[in-house]
Design a protein around this motif. Structure first.
Motif, PDB file in Angstrom:
ATOM      1  N   GLY A 203       0.810  -0.890  -0.532  1.00 31.27           N
ATOM      2  CA  GLY A 203      -0.015  -0.184  -0.075  1.00 31.27           C
ATOM      3  C   GLY A 203       0.322   1.066   0.110  1.00 31.27           C
ATOM      4  N   ILE A 204       2.211   1.029   0.086  1.00 32.62           N
ATOM      5  CA  ILE A 204       2.733   2.184   0.175  1.00 32.62           C
ATOM      6  C   ILE A 204       4.030   2.687  -1.214  1.00 32.62           C
ATOM      7  N   VAL A 205       4.578   4.156  -1.444  1.00 27.07           N
ATOM      8  CA  VAL A 205       5.126   4.502  -2.493  1.00 27.07           C
ATOM      9  C   VAL A 205       6.409   5.079  -1.772  1.00 27.07           C
ATOM     10  N   ARG A 206       7.388   4.803  -2.571  1.00 31.13           N
ATOM     11  CA  ARG A 206       8.115   5.412  -1.892  1.00 31.13           C
ATOM     12  C   ARG A 206       8.977   6.575  -2.890  1.00 31.13           C
ATOM     13  N   SER A 207       8.832   5.684  -3.936  1.00 26.59           N
ATOM     14  CA  SER A 207       9.059   6.793  -5.970  1.00 26.59           C
ATOM     15  C   SER A 207       7.188   7.311  -6.156  1.00 26.59           C
ATOM     16  N   GLY A 208       7.393   8.352  -5.128  1.00 28.31           N
ATOM     17  CA  GLY A 208       6.497   9.405  -6.069  1.00 28.31           C
ATOM     18  C   GLY A 208       7.345  10.216  -6.693  1.00 28.31           C
ATOM     19  N   SER A 209       6.325  10.260  -7.742  1.00 26.81           N
ATOM     20  CA  SER A 209       6.664  11.071  -9.011  1.00 26.81           C
ATOM     21  C   SER A 209       6.423  12.080  -9.429  1.00 26.81           C
ATOM     22  N   LYS A 210       7.265  12.724 -10.545  1.00 26.93           N
ATOM     23  CA  LYS A 210       6.249  13.925 -10.889  1.00 26.93           C
ATOM     24  C   LYS A 210       6.294  13.873 -12.682  1.00 26.93           C
ATOM     25  N   VAL A 211       5.485  14.575 -13.511  1.00 24.93           N
ATOM     26  CA  VAL A 211       5.421  13.963 -15.088  1.00 24.93           C
ATOM     27  C   VAL A 211       6.462  14.816 -15.438  1.00 24.93           C
ATOM     28  N   GLY A 212       6.795  13.238 -16.284  1.00 20.85           N
ATOM     29  CA  GLY A 212       8.300  13.843 -17.328  1.00 20.85           C
ATOM     30  C   GLY A 212       9.257  13.667 -17.044  1.00 20.85           C
ATOM     31  N   GLY A 213      10.251  14.218 -17.800  1.00 20.51           N
ATOM     32  CA  GLY A 213      11.422  14.352 -17.293  1.00 20.51           C
ATOM     33  C   GLY A 213      12.550  15.449 -17.963  1.00 20.51           C
ATOM     34  N   LYS A 214      13.985  15.226 -16.886  1.00 19.56           N
ATOM     35  CA  LYS A 214      14.844  15.657 -18.247  1.00 19.56           C
ATOM     36  C   LYS A 214      15.309  14.937 -19.211  1.00 19.56           C
ATOM     37  N   TYR A 215      14.583  13.523 -19.794  1.00 17.03           N
ATOM     38  CA  TYR A 215      15.304  12.832 -20.419  1.00 17.03           C
ATOM     39  C   TYR A 215      14.193  12.699 -21.902  1.00 17.03           C
ATOM     40  N   LYS A 216      14.568  12.562 -22.569  1.00 15.37           N
ATOM     41  CA  LYS A 216      13.304  11.871 -23.465  1.00 15.37           C
ATOM     42  C   LYS A 216      12.740  10.255 -22.810  1.00 15.37           C
ATOM     43  N   GLY A 217      11.245  10.764 -23.618  1.00 12.39           N
ATOM     44  CA  GLY A 217      11.117   9.075 -23.432  1.00 12.39           C
ATOM     45  C   GLY A 217      10.537   8.765 -22.238  1.00 12.39           C
ATOM     46  N   SER A 221       9.483  10.459 -13.553  1.00 17.15           N
ATOM     47  CA  SER A 221      10.339  10.942 -13.041  1.00 17.15           C
ATOM     48  C   SER A 221      10.037  11.033 -11.624  1.00 17.15           C
ATOM     49  N   THR A 222      12.049  10.934 -11.142  1.00 17.31           N
ATOM     50  CA  THR A 222      11.494  11.478  -9.032  1.00 17.31           C
ATOM     51  C   THR A 222      11.358  13.126  -8.619  1.00 17.31           C
ATOM     52  N   ASN A 223      10.065  12.266  -7.293  1.00 15.77           N
ATOM     53  CA  ASN A 223      10.254  14.106  -7.221  1.00 15.77           C
ATOM     54  C   ASN A 223      10.320  14.735  -6.767  1.00 15.77           C
ATOM     55  N   ASP A 224      11.310  15.385  -7.064  1.00 12.35           N
ATOM     56  CA  ASP A 224      12.126  15.812  -5.978  1.00 12.35           C
ATOM     57  C   ASP A 224      12.124  17.047  -5.584  1.00 12.35           C
ATOM     58  N   PHE A 226      10.135  16.342  -3.295  1.00 12.05           N
ATOM     59  CA  PHE A 226      10.015  15.935  -2.019  1.00 12.05           C
ATOM     60  C   PHE A 226      10.715  15.138  -1.525  1.00 12.05           C
ATOM     61  N   ALA A 227      12.131  14.905  -2.245  1.00  8.69           N
ATOM     62  CA  ALA A 227      13.237  14.099  -2.211  1.00  8.69           C
ATOM     63  C   ALA A 227      14.604  14.739  -0.696  1.00  8.69           C
ATOM     64  N   PRO A 228      14.349  13.956   0.310  1.00  8.89           N
ATOM     65  CA  PRO A 228      14.798  15.129   1.198  1.00  8.89           C
ATOM     66  C   PRO A 228      16.659  15.399   1.119  1.00  8.89           C
ATOM     67  N   THR A 229      17.015  14.506   0.207  1.00  6.44           N
ATOM     68  CA  THR A 229      18.988  15.264  -0.180  1.00  6.44           C
ATOM     69  C   THR A 229      18.368  16.221  -1.203  1.00  6.44           C
ATOM     70  N   LEU A 230      17.847  16.383  -1.875  1.00  6.44           N
ATOM     71  CA  LEU A 230      17.446  16.837  -2.481  1.00  6.44           C
ATOM     72  C   LEU A 230      17.379  18.415  -2.691  1.00  6.44           C
ATOM     73  N   ARG A 231      17.212  19.064  -1.167  1.00  4.11           N
ATOM     74  CA  ARG A 231      16.255  19.699  -0.732  1.00  4.11           C
ATOM     75  C   ARG A 231      17.407  20.981  -0.936  1.00  4.11           C
ATOM     76  N   GLY A 232      18.590  20.783  -0.602  1.00  2.00           N
ATOM     77  CA  GLY A 232      19.698  22.032  -0.389  1.00  2.00           C
ATOM     78  C   GLY A 232      19.306  22.688  -2.225  1.00  2.00           C
ATOM     79  N   VAL A 233      19.232  21.280  -3.080  1.00  3.48           N
ATOM     80  CA  VAL A 233      19.468  21.673  -4.161  1.00  3.48           C
ATOM     81  C   VAL A 233      18.694  22.480  -5.398  1.00  3.48           C
ATOM     82  N   LYS A 235      13.951  23.268  -5.574  1.00  3.57           N
ATOM     83  CA  LYS A 235      12.669  24.034  -5.078  1.00  3.57           C
ATOM     84  C   LYS A 235      12.256  23.083  -4.367  1.00  3.57           C
ATOM     85  N   SER A 236      12.429  22.587  -3.244  1.00  5.17           N
ATOM     86  CA  SER A 236      11.471  21.985  -2.535  1.00  5.17           C
ATOM     87  C   SER A 236      10.506  22.228  -1.395  1.00  5.17           C
TER      88      SER A 236
END
Lengths: 302, 269
Positions: A203-217, A221-224, A226-233, A235-236
């Motif tokens: 019932g649980i997802v740890r890899s929430g996603s956003k629509v699209g990404g930088k790579y074609k196709g 891609s990852t919901n940056d 809400f990703a804690p390791t990307l908090r500083g880099v 728009k968290s």
């Protein structure tokens, strides 16, 4: 963003955005609960997201022998897809490969409606001419001879066009253990809601996603945010004390079922409190333009 | 509105064809028109008015107060409503029925429910030979619906049956389900000689081992059967039987291999 707090758990003034889907439900029975669940778990494996699996499926509820057509223990399984054709294909393949093959199983319609999908009407050909058709009291069954006797399967099952997929809750916590505790509490509560499933692992997802990404196709891609390791880099969305986020994704037979499930989840997480579980509850949306169904957290408070 | 009631004046002097008296046949007719309908099959030419006193006006619910073995073709081809006969009937009761409910509180003659396609026919007493069976020259017998005989049925019950459910509760004569094409025949209280003789497909469900079987039936074991569970529950919920018939794993004989051989005879192990 103004925040409301219940038992120390902050609740965002935001909403979950969900989409209209096609759904059906079947009842799987077996000689005992273990094997009814085994058939159900097998047929709902690799059915977490329509993005990569073609459908989303999970066990809705366990059924007592008195609630099933043949008086044996059973499970109600729900399957969601984006089109009728895809739903038909997934249903047929999954029941054919996972339920027909499971010892002692039988399969019945778990939903009635004006729109129908083929169930036994497609699988009967496995009988190679030895299959038997039976109509009892307006219901049509196929009996397919197999090595442990007969696989009995209802000919058709109803389909609803009013199903909703993508209701969700984001649970933000100070540690991974606390995020998991909050998510498990929410899953346990939502499991009690009829007509709603959580298709992801446990019932649980740890890899929430956003629509699209930088790579074609890449459609997702990852919901940056809400990703804690990307908090500083990036728009968290995360404040400094959040170290883990888990998501509950909910599909419902009706919009009301999704709302009830989200309400039950919020209640369970707030009851657990911020000391043992989540610091904050949020929800995922796409700005409100993509999905027809919006579930505002403030409307679903316990 | 009160049910349209036909009360028998006296025992009929000739055989009667009651087939015009169905809910759909009487809809919109006034009392005088109904009284003028000819029922008698001999030169006496009795009309409804000669045979019955009429009361009530709801043609969707017909009641015959009093019956006779000379009442032939009761509710032939009925499609809707209810017909109740408080007495016996003659040949071909409910023949070609398509819907509605026919209840016969006495006994029925031969060919009851012959060629029925839908609806529910319940005979509280016993039925004659050829229950649900085709008339001479017809290819198929019962083709749908539910036919219940609370008493006994004669020989050749469910002959050439193609679809639907027949239940006989106090036993039946020889060759039950002979030449069955498909469908389900339930017999409790014992079937006569050679049930299922020359059956192609279909199911004959018994409450005990048959006393004889055609030698072209073969034993097919007794695995657990979900179909038996469904059938047992259906028969009880439909008020046809009071307790389950087959149990978890009934014994099965397949046949008749002198014909297509896809039929079955099931009975409790």
């Amino acid at each position: 963003m103004p925040r409301l707090k219940v038992n120390g758990v902050a609740i965002d003034d935001t909403f979950a955005e969900a989409f209209g889907m096609r759904a059906t439900a079947i009842v799987i029975t077996a000689p005992n609960r273990k094997w009814a669940r085994q058939a159900a778990v097998t047929m709902t494996g690799f059915a977490t997201s329509v993005i990569g699996c073609g459908c989303e499926a999970a066990i809705d509820v366990d059924l007592a022998p008195s609630e099933t057509p043949d008086g044996r223990p059973g499970c109600r399984v729900m399957i969601f897809a984006v089109s009728t054709d895809e739903l038909q294909k997934q249903l047929q393949n999954r029941v054919g490969q996972c339920v027909l093959t499971s010892p002692g199983s039988a399969c019945f319609a778990g939903l009635e409606g004006p729109n129908e999908l083929k169930l036994g009407a497609a699988l009967r050909y496995f009988g190679d001419g030895w299959q038997i058709s039976k109509k009892l009291g307006g219901r049509h069954f196929w009996r397919v001879p197999v090595m442990d006797g007969e696989f009995v399967c209802e000919a058709t099952v109803g389909m609803t066009k009013g199903a909703v997929g993508g209701g969700n809750l984001l649970l933000l916590a100070g540690s991974n253990a606390k995020a998991l505790a909050a998510a498990e509490a929410a899953v346990a509560a939502i499991n009690e809601v009829r007509g709603a499933i959580m298709p992801f692992p446990g019932g649980i997802v740890r890899s929430g996603s956003k629509v699209g990404g930088k790579y074609k196709g890449m459609t997702a891609s990852t919901n940056d945010a809400f990703a804690p390791t990307l908090r500083g880099v990036t728009k968290s969305e995360l404040e400094p004390d959040v170290n883990a986020v888990l998501e509950i994704v909910i599909d419902g037979e009706t919009s009301d079922a999704v709302a009830s499930a989200m309400r039950a989840g919020i209640k369970a997480v707030t009851q657990l409190g911020s000391a043992k579980g989540a610091l904050r509850i949020s929800a995922g949306n796409y700005g409100g333009k993509l999905g027809k169904f919006h579930y505002h957290l403030k409307d679903l408070l316990p | 509105m009160k049910a349209l009631t036909f009360t028998l004046r006296a025992a009929p002097p000739e055989r009667l064809d009651l087939s015009p008296l169905t809910p759909q046949g009487l809809a919109g007719l006034d009392k005088r028109a109904i009284q003028a309908i000819r029922l008698g099959q001999s030169k006496l030419a009795s009309t409804v008015g000669d045979i019955f006193r009429i009361a009530g006006s709801n043609a969707n619910s017909l009641v015959f107060e009093g019956g006779s073995s000379r009442f032939d073709g009761v509710a032939t081809g009925m499609t809707e409503g209810t017909v109740r006969v408080a007495g016996d009937v003659g040949a071909q009761a409910g023949r070609g029925m398509r819907g509605g409910q026919l209840t016969i509180e006495g006994d029925a003659g031969p060919h009851a429910g012959s060629g029925m396609r839908g609806g529910r026919l319940e005979i509280i007493g016993s039925a004659g030979d050829h229950l649900g069976a085709p008339l001479a020259g017809e290819l198929a017998g019962m083709n749908g619906g539910v036919l219940i005989v609370r008493g006994r049925a004669g020989a050749f019950a469910a002959d050439r049956m193609r679809r639907g459910l027949i239940a006989v509760l106090k036993g039946c004569g020889d060759h039950a389900g002979s030449r069955m094409i498909a469908g389900t025949l339930v017999v409790t209280g014992g079937a006569g000689e050679m049930p299922g003789y020359l059956m192609r497909r279909g199911s004959i469900l018994l409450d005990r081992a048959p006393k004889s079987l055609s030698p072209s039936f073969v034993e097919c074991g007794a695995p657990d059967s979900v179909f038996a569970a469904l059938m047992d529950r259906h028969l009880v919920t439909e008020d046809i039987l009071k307790r389950p018939l087959l149990g978890r794993a009934p014994r099965r004989y397949g046949g008749d291999n002198a014909a297509l051989g896809l039929g079955e005879i099931l009975f409790p192990a």
